[in-house]
Motif scaffolding. Structure first.
Motif: not given
Length: 455
Positions: A350-353, A412-413, A345-346, A442-443
Motif C-alpha cells: 500500500w505504501l509503495r503506491v 489518484m495515486l 508486506l500488505s 492500485p490497492v
C-alpha cells in the motif's frame, strides 16, 4: 590594556563561533531538555516496526508480561499453563536456555521491514524481565550472549538494518520486576538508587556507546520519580556529548510523571489516539496481535489486525501528525510467523503506491471530513492528499473541506488519468472516481486523491 581588550573580544568571538558550530549545551533539567529541537528524520519517517522479543517468547502464552502474571500476581491460569507445559519446579530462569534464536536471520528481518515500508525499527534490548538481548556487562548470565542464543541479537539486527539505511531504535526498560536491587530501592521509597547506579544507567550508556542508536525508546518508568531514575542527567549527556547527540531521538517515558509531558516526542500511552491535532510530535505504537506485544502460540486470526485496519490506523495517525510504530513478536527461534509477514508486506504494498501522501507529509488545516465521507487529509507544501477509506456508492466522492479554484487538478495515486470534478452546490468538490473493476485499482483499500490548486 588595548591588547587585553582585544584578547577578550577574540575569546568572546571564539565562544560565539563555537556555540554556533556546536549548538547549545543542554542542562539536566526538563525546561532545557524539552527545548531541544526534534531531529527532522523522525517526523519524515512516519512508519516504523516494533519488535518485542525476549525470554517471554519461550512460554509464548498470555503476553510479554508472562513472568509478572505468573510469579508476581500468581494467576491460576498461568500456574496451570506452566504445570501442563514444563517439567516440575520450572523457574522463569529455566526458560532462557530455550530462547535459542536458532532461526534468526537478521538480514531477512531487515529485508522484510524494508518491504513493509518501515523507515525505522525498534527492538526490545531489555524488557521488564531484565534479560538483555546483548552481552550487557552488568547482567551476568542473564543475557543473550552468556545463555540462550549465545549471540548479540541487538548488534546483528543493527548491522542488517544499516545495510539497508533503516534507522535503528533501541527499546529499554528502566525497571526490572524481580531484580533484588530494584525491589530494595522500591522498598526504600526510591530514596536509594542502588539499582539505577549499578544496572539501569550503565546499560543505557553501554547501549548508546556500543550501538549508536538513532532512537532510544524508554519504558518501565511508571513507578519511580525523576529523582530516582537520573533520566535528566542521562539525556543531557545524550544530547551534549554522546556519539549520536545530533541525530538521536527519544520518547517520553523517563519518570512516573513524564509521559505526555517531557522528553522528545510523546507516546503518552500504548495505542494512544489523541482525537485532535496535538501541538507536540507524537507516535502511536500498536501491535498486529491485539492481545499481546510478544509472540503467543495460541493467537487466533480474529485477534489480529487485518490489512485495512492497519492502513486505516496509519492514515489517521499521520493525519494527526503522528508516527505509526507497528509491532510484531517473533518466536523463541527468531521466526516472524507468516501471518505477521503477510500483514507487513500488505502494508508495504500500500505504501509503495500511497507513500507520497505519508512520508515527510504534514497535517493539513483539516485532518478529516466531518461528514459521512470517511476521508483523512495530509499535505506537502501546497498539495493536499485526501485518503478515503471506503469506495462511495455510485463512484462519486464528495469532499467538503477543500476549496477548489479554476486551476484545481485531481488525480489518484497509482492511477495515471486525471479525474473529473465539479464544485459541490454547498461547498467542496464532487469527484468522479475511475470506473474500473476493483482488480484494476492500485490497492484494495484506502485510496489517495492528490489535490492541486485547492485551498
Amino acid at each position: 590594556m588595548a591588547a587585553l581588550g582585544a584578547a577578550r573580544r577574540l575569546l568572546l568571538l571564539g565562544a560565539l563561533v563555537a556555540a554556533a558550530v556546536c549548538g547549545p549545551r543542554y542542562s539536566p533539567d526538563w525546561p532545557s531538555l524539552d527545548a531541544r529541537p526534534l531531529p527532522a528524520w523522525f517526523d519524515q519517517a512516519k512508519v516504523g516496526v516494533f519488535v518485542h522479543w525476549g525470554v517471554f517468547s519461550v512460554p509464548a502464552y498470555g503476553s510479554e508480561w508472562f513472568w509478572w502474571h505468573w510469579q508476581g500476581e500468581r494467576r491460576a491460569d498461568y500456574e496451570r499453563f506452566v504445570r501442563e507445559h514444563f517439567p516440575p519446579n520450572t523457574t522463569y530462569a529455566d526458560f532462557a536456555a530455550r530462547f535459542t534464536a536458532r532461526d534468526f536471520r537478521p538480514r531477512f528481518w531487515a529485508w522484510l521491514f524494508e518491504q513493509a515500508g518501515a523507515r525505522y525499527v525498534v527492538l526490545t534490548t531489555k524488557h521488564h524481565e531484565g534479560f538483555t538481548n546483548w552481552g550487557s556487562p552488568v547482567s551476568w548470565n542473564w543475557n543473550s550472549v552468556d545463555t540462550g542464543p549465545h549471540r548479540d541479537l541487538v548488534g546483528e539486527l543493527g548491522q542488517a538494518l544499516r545495510e539497508r539505511n533503516i534507522r535503528y531504535g533501541l527499546y529499554h526498560s528502566l525497571l526490572e520486576w524481580f531484580n533484588p536491587l530494584y525491589l530494595d530501592d522500591k522498598k526504600n521509597g526510591f530514596k536509594t538508587q542502588n539499582f539505577v547506579i549499578s544496572k539501569t544507567m550503565p546499560e543505557l550508556y553501554d547501549l548508546v556507546l556500543r550501538y549508536k542508536p538513532d532512537l532510544v525508546w524508554s519504558d518501565g518508568d511508571w513507578e519511580g520519580p525523576e529523582t530516582y531514575w537520573n533520566s535528566t542527567s542521562f539525556l543531557a549527556w545524550l544530547y551534549n556529548d554522546s556519539p549520536v547527540k545530533d541525530t538521536v531521538v527519544v520518547n517520553d517515558r523517563w519518570c512516573n510523571n513524564c509521559s505526555c509531558h517531557h522528553g522528545g516526542y510523546y507516546n503518552c500511552a500504548d495505542k494512544y489516539k489523541p482525537g485532535t491535532l496535538p501541538q507536540h510530535k507524537w507516535e502511536m505504537c500498536t501491535s498486529i496481535d491485539r492481545r499481546s506485544w510478544g509472540y503467543r502460540s495460541n493467537m487466533q486470526l480474529n485477534e489480529l489486525m487485518d490489512e485495512s485496519s492497519i492502513i486505516s490506523e496509519l492514515v489517521q495517525t499521520v493525519s494527526f501528525g503522528g508516527n505509526y510504530l507497528l509491532n510484531v513478536g517473533p518466536t523463541k527461534e527468531g521466526v516472524i510467523v507468516p501471518i505477521f509477514q503477510e500483514r507487513l508486506l500488505s502494508l508495504g504494498k500500500w505504501l509503495r503506491v500511497n507513500g507520497e501522501a505519508i512520508y515527510a507529509s504534514k497535517p493539513w488545516r483539516v485532518q478529516m471530513e466531518n461528514t459521512t465521507t470517511a476521508a483523512w487529509y495530509t499535505s506537502k507544501g501546497l498539495t493536499v492528499y485526501a485518503i478515503f477509506l471506503t469506495w462511495p456508492e455510485g463512484g462519486v466522492l464528495k469532499l467538503s473541506s477543500p476549496i477548489p479554484s479554476p486551476s484545481t487538478q485531481v488525480t489518484m495515486l497509482g492511477f495515471s488519468e486525471k479525474l473529473k470534478w465539479e464544485k459541490a452546490v454547498d461547498k467542496g468538490l464532487l469527484i468522479t472516481l475511475p470506473y474500473v473493476p476493483p482488480s484494476v485499482l492500485p490497492v484494495p483499500c484506502c485510496w489517495t486523491l492528490k489535490l492541486e490548486g485547492v485551498a
